[in-house]
Design a protein around this motif. Structure first.
Motif, PDB file in Angstrom:
ATOM      1  N   LEU A  43      11.991  41.914   5.879  1.00 24.58           N
ATOM      2  CA  LEU A  43      12.281  42.679   7.096  1.00 24.58           C
ATOM      3  C   LEU A  43      11.197  42.402   7.998  1.00 24.58           C
ATOM      4  N   TYR A  44       9.937  42.354   7.675  1.00 28.14           N
ATOM      5  CA  TYR A  44       8.787  42.191   8.611  1.00 28.14           C
ATOM      6  C   TYR A  44       9.134  40.900   9.267  1.00 28.14           C
ATOM      7  N   VAL A  45       9.376  39.699   8.543  1.00 30.96           N
ATOM      8  CA  VAL A  45       9.568  38.376   9.228  1.00 30.96           C
ATOM      9  C   VAL A  45      10.452  38.468  10.382  1.00 30.96           C
ATOM     10  N   TYR A  46      11.707  39.120  10.204  1.00 31.90           N
ATOM     11  CA  TYR A  46      12.753  39.224  10.971  1.00 31.90           C
ATOM     12  C   TYR A  46      12.389  40.158  12.230  1.00 31.90           C
ATOM     13  N   LEU A  47      11.724  41.222  12.217  1.00 34.19           N
ATOM     14  CA  LEU A  47      11.082  42.275  13.086  1.00 34.19           C
ATOM     15  C   LEU A  47      10.259  41.458  13.896  1.00 34.19           C
ATOM     16  N   LYS A  48       9.320  40.768  13.461  1.00 33.69           N
ATOM     17  CA  LYS A  48       8.346  39.906  14.151  1.00 33.69           C
ATOM     18  C   LYS A  48       9.122  39.032  15.237  1.00 33.69           C
ATOM     19  N   ALA A  49      10.100  38.251  14.637  1.00 32.24           N
ATOM     20  CA  ALA A  49      10.999  37.404  15.342  1.00 32.24           C
ATOM     21  C   ALA A  49      11.759  37.999  16.763  1.00 32.24           C
ATOM     22  N   ARG A  50      12.114  39.239  16.333  1.00 33.33           N
ATOM     23  CA  ARG A  50      12.583  39.926  17.205  1.00 33.33           C
ATOM     24  C   ARG A  50      11.754  40.567  18.511  1.00 33.33           C
ATOM     25  N   ALA A  51      10.381  41.156  17.711  1.00 30.46           N
ATOM     26  CA  ALA A  51       9.512  41.339  18.632  1.00 30.46           C
ATOM     27  C   ALA A  51       8.705  40.433  19.439  1.00 30.46           C
ATOM     28  N   SER A  52       8.699  39.226  19.372  1.00 30.69           N
ATOM     29  CA  SER A  52       8.365  38.314  20.110  1.00 30.69           C
ATOM     30  C   SER A  52       9.362  37.485  21.004  1.00 30.69           C
ATOM     31  N   GLY A  53      10.725  37.992  20.697  1.00 27.68           N
ATOM     32  CA  GLY A  53      11.798  37.315  21.587  1.00 27.68           C
ATOM     33  C   GLY A  53      12.258  35.919  21.053  1.00 27.68           C
ATOM     34  N   ALA A  54      11.484  35.437  19.790  1.00 31.64           N
ATOM     35  CA  ALA A  54      11.896  34.271  19.174  1.00 31.64           C
ATOM     36  C   ALA A  54      13.378  34.382  18.768  1.00 31.64           C
ATOM     37  N   MET A  55      13.843  35.388  18.299  1.00 33.15           N
ATOM     38  CA  MET A  55      15.115  35.482  17.675  1.00 33.15           C
ATOM     39  C   MET A  55      15.879  36.502  18.664  1.00 33.15           C
ATOM     40  N   PRO A  56      17.188  36.247  19.405  1.00 37.53           N
ATOM     41  CA  PRO A  56      17.666  36.713  20.192  1.00 37.53           C
ATOM     42  C   PRO A  56      18.595  37.665  19.233  1.00 37.53           C
ATOM     43  N   ARG A  57      19.507  38.526  20.135  1.00 45.38           N
ATOM     44  CA  ARG A  57      20.231  39.433  19.600  1.00 45.38           C
ATOM     45  C   ARG A  57      21.579  38.747  18.743  1.00 45.38           C
ATOM     46  N   VAL A  58      21.636  38.057  17.984  1.00 50.73           N
ATOM     47  CA  VAL A  58      22.670  37.323  17.387  1.00 50.73           C
ATOM     48  C   VAL A  58      22.482  37.093  15.801  1.00 50.73           C
ATOM     49  N   ARG A  59      23.407  36.783  15.034  1.00 50.62           N
ATOM     50  CA  ARG A  59      23.382  36.719  13.827  1.00 50.62           C
ATOM     51  C   ARG A  59      23.025  35.206  13.777  1.00 50.62           C
ATOM     52  N   PRO A  60      21.822  34.744  12.806  1.00 49.88           N
ATOM     53  CA  PRO A  60      21.488  33.582  12.767  1.00 49.88           C
ATOM     54  C   PRO A  60      22.634  32.565  12.416  1.00 49.88           C
ATOM     55  N   SER A  61      22.971  31.546  13.274  1.00 45.36           N
ATOM     56  CA  SER A  61      23.992  30.589  12.763  1.00 45.36           C
ATOM     57  C   SER A  61      23.591  29.538  11.601  1.00 45.36           C
ATOM     58  N   ASP A  62      22.176  29.107  11.842  1.00 40.92           N
ATOM     59  CA  ASP A  62      21.972  28.218  11.088  1.00 40.92           C
ATOM     60  C   ASP A  62      20.632  28.677  10.091  1.00 40.92           C
ATOM     61  N   LYS A  63      20.298  28.278   8.951  1.00 39.91           N
ATOM     62  CA  LYS A  63      19.151  28.850   8.309  1.00 39.91           C
ATOM     63  C   LYS A  63      18.645  27.608   7.275  1.00 39.91           C
ATOM     64  N   GLU A  64      17.449  27.566   7.025  1.00 41.10           N
ATOM     65  CA  GLU A  64      17.006  26.955   5.824  1.00 41.10           C
ATOM     66  C   GLU A  64      17.641  27.234   4.609  1.00 41.10           C
ATOM     67  N   ASP A  65      17.628  26.435   3.803  1.00 44.27           N
ATOM     68  CA  ASP A  65      18.150  26.755   2.264  1.00 44.27           C
ATOM     69  C   ASP A  65      17.058  27.953   1.589  1.00 44.27           C
ATOM     70  N   LYS A  66      17.775  29.025   0.749  1.00 45.16           N
ATOM     71  CA  LYS A  66      17.203  29.764   0.042  1.00 45.16           C
ATOM     72  C   LYS A  66      15.980  29.126  -0.859  1.00 45.16           C
ATOM     73  N   PRO A  67      14.701  29.350  -0.744  1.00 47.73           N
ATOM     74  CA  PRO A  67      13.709  28.719  -1.495  1.00 47.73           C
ATOM     75  C   PRO A  67      13.758  29.051  -2.825  1.00 47.73           C
ATOM     76  N   GLU A  68      13.147  28.341  -4.034  1.00 46.08           N
ATOM     77  CA  GLU A  68      13.293  28.712  -5.285  1.00 46.08           C
ATOM     78  C   GLU A  68      12.430  29.831  -5.564  1.00 46.08           C
ATOM     79  N   ALA A  69      11.236  29.997  -4.848  1.00 45.16           N
ATOM     80  CA  ALA A  69      10.286  31.100  -5.070  1.00 45.16           C
ATOM     81  C   ALA A  69      11.095  32.487  -4.514  1.00 45.16           C
ATOM     82  N   ALA A  70      11.753  32.347  -3.574  1.00 47.02           N
ATOM     83  CA  ALA A  70      12.700  33.460  -3.136  1.00 47.02           C
ATOM     84  C   ALA A  70      13.772  34.027  -4.031  1.00 47.02           C
TER      85      ALA A  70
END
Length: 201
Positions: free
Chosen positions: A164-191
């Motif tokens: 949640l913190y990472v997503y909200l930082k991306a929104r706060a900086s404007g690095a992520m627009p108001r869209v559902r991310p269309s592409d993503k990295e694979d889910k890490p094993e640690a996650a």
């Protein structure tokens, strides 16, 4: 006095309507071409980029697929011309819209009774964010009381607090627009391991 029948009026109304449409078509052809810069300013999904925050939140380290900023706090990592997001930003988007958007509005834009978290994350840090998320917050201003409930016992929120913190930082900086991310990295094993351990499964 002559009374005109409905049958006689219909062709007249149709002719007037056709003439109006033709006039509008001519005016549309004469209109100026769209200005892409203006169109981008009016696009509600266009990011409001804050270069200072983007620099401050920039990922400088990655460990097990989790990115960290210069202060060692979780942060986002966006590649492919802003189209590919790290797993945690993507997960945060999903978790936010499952748990938080009812009060704080879609895409962290705020509502009439809860603040826009895309603005709040411009000033509050990681520790304060986690503290508010876990313990809640009571705010009284201008005779109104606003209460953020405590989510410390809610695993569906706290197991994904960093996301949640990472997503909200991306929104706060404007690095992520108001869209559902269309592409993503694979889910890490640690996650995967952290999620299983936190959820108790």
């Amino acid at each position: 006095m002559h009374i005109i029948s409905k049958a006689a009026i219909r062709p007249l109304v149709a002719a007037i309507a056709l003439a109006s449409v033709s006039t509008l078509a001519v005016q549309a052809q004469d209109a100026k071409k769209a200005d892409p810069a203006l169109a981008n300013q009016l696009d509600p999904n266009a990011p409001e980029k804050d270069s200072k925050l983007i620099d401050k939140f920039a990922a400088v380290k990655v460990e097990d697929g989790k990115y960290q900023d210069a202060e060692g706090h979780p942060t986002f990592h966006i590649t492919n011309d802003g189209k590919k997001f790290d797993w945690y930003a993507y997960s945060g988007y999903r978790r936010y819209h499952a748990e938080c958007h009812v009060c704080h509005g879609p895409d962290a834009m705020g509502s009439t009774y809860a603040p826009a978290l895309k603005d709040s994350l411009k000033t509050i840090g990681y520790e304060e964010f986690i503290g508010i998320l876990a313990g809640g917050k009571r705010d009284t201003q201008a005779g109104q009381e606003k209460v953020m409930p405590a989510f410390g016992d809610n695993k569906n929120v706290m197991c994904y607090a960093d996301d949640l913190y990472v997503y909200l930082k991306a929104r706060a900086s404007g690095a992520m627009p108001r869209v559902r991310p269309s592409d993503k990295e694979d889910k890490p094993e640690a996650a995967k391991a952290a999620e299983k351990e936190c959820l108790g499964g």
